[in-house]
Enzyme design. Structure first.
Site, PDB file in Angstrom:
ATOM      1  CB  SER A   1      -0.956  -0.045   1.191  1.00 35.91           C
ATOM      2  OG  SER A   1      -2.035   0.817   1.007  1.00 35.91           O
TER       3      SER A   1
ATOM      4  CG  HIS B   1      -5.741  -2.663  -0.164  1.00 30.85           C
ATOM      5  ND1 HIS B   1      -4.789  -2.307  -1.101  1.00 30.85           N
ATOM      6  CD2 HIS B   1      -5.411  -1.981   0.960  1.00 30.85           C
ATOM      7  CE1 HIS B   1      -3.931  -1.445  -0.564  1.00 30.85           C
ATOM      8  NE2 HIS B   1      -4.288  -1.246   0.682  1.00 30.85           N
TER       9      HIS B   1
END
Length: 299
Positions: free
Chosen positions: A153, A266
């Site tokens: 991320s 994610h």
């Protein structure tokens, strides 16, 4: 999570300041398994003292030289601490020093410290490089020509940024990353209200600044072999971001690979299918071994 153990449920007695363990579901799992102690390694950077940590490799011998991996957390408003983190312990069990820190932008030190909108890749990058320098000084057993870097991320963004600004790392694994703040603005699920803050403006009113803050902008001199790990259902840091980085390294004739996990999002590393979580770690380790161990005759 408490000390260097796996998760359990605790009851907190605030008056007495004690915690009573209520469950024992993970008891015994780590018996007869190497669990590295998390050693504090505070360091100075940009005029302030910051938190850093180091794990020593399994069967550590002070007379030997070892490869090492810098882990960069996401967020950036997150904070590492002295708790059990399976990815780091896995790498330590495979013979790596693992080092990680809380650079400017991390959580836990107030709003001003965490507020680095428009400054990604500046003071935080300097903090990470200063930390790397001081870890190498404190742990002479680390081979400086066998350093790896990884993160997911925001940590993936910073991994992309690092390989475009230094050649000190012999290998990198960029996970669920951001490559281009211009495209992220339009394809991320938080792009239209978050990317403009992170980059310090929108592509309409500050295009040059947004592009300048994009790792993709700085890859002309990239030389670090890099693996990109993405998930095809990740709408936060989409696979298109990894594809742009992968294409840039292909054009630069730098060893690279793009691995896409089908049906994951994610949260792959935390909540993905077990077979995919294992494969993610396997791919990460295989890439690091290829460039940090196989060419390292002193090991």
């Amino acid at each position: 999570m408490y000390e260097n153990h796996l998760q359990e449920v605790y009851e907190i007695d605030e008056a007495k300041g004690i915690a009573r363990q209520l469950t024992h579901i993970n008891e015994g799992i780590l018996d007869n398994v190497y669990v590295a102690d998390c050693e504090e390694c505070r360091f100075w950077s940009c005029g302030q003292e910051l938190d850093g940590f180091v794990l020593r490799p399994k069967d550590f011998d002070p007379e030997k030289r070892y490869p090492a991996i810098l882990e960069i957390h996401g967020g950036p408003k997150v904070a590492y601490g002295k708790v059990f983190f399976h990815e780091m312990q896995y790498l330590a069990n495979e013979g790596y020093f693992v080092f990680f820190c809380n650079p400017t932008g991390s959580d836990g030190r107030g709003f001003e410290f965490a507020h680095i909108h428009g400054k990604w890749g500046t003071v935080d990058y300097q903090n990470l490089m200063d930390f790397t320098d001081q870890v190498l000084e404190k742990y002479p057993q680390i081979a400086p020509d066998r350093l790896g870097v990884t993160g997911g991320s925001y940590g993936g963004f910073m991994t992309n940024w690092v390989i475009g600004h230094t050649d000190r790392f012999a290998a990198a694994v960029s996970q669920r990353s951001i490559a281009n703040q211009v495209t992220s603005y339009g394809i991320s699920d938080i792009g239209y209200f978050c990317t403009w803050e992170e980059a310090g403006g929108t592509m309409y009113d500050a295009f040059e600044q947004v592009w300048e803050s994009s790792p993709l902008k700085h890859l002309k001199k990239v030389s670090t072999p890099t693996l990109f790990l993405h998930s095809d259902q990740d709408h936060r840091c989409s696979v298109e971001e990894g594809m742009q980085m992968f294409s840039a390294l292909c054009e630069a004739d730098v060893p690279t690979k793009l691995f896409i996990f089908k049906g994951e999002n994610h949260e792959l590393s935390r909540g993905g299918q077990p077979v995919h979580r294992v494969r993610r770690l396997t791919e990460l380790l295989s890439w690091m071994n290829r460039y940090l161990k196989e060419k390292s005759p002193q090991l």
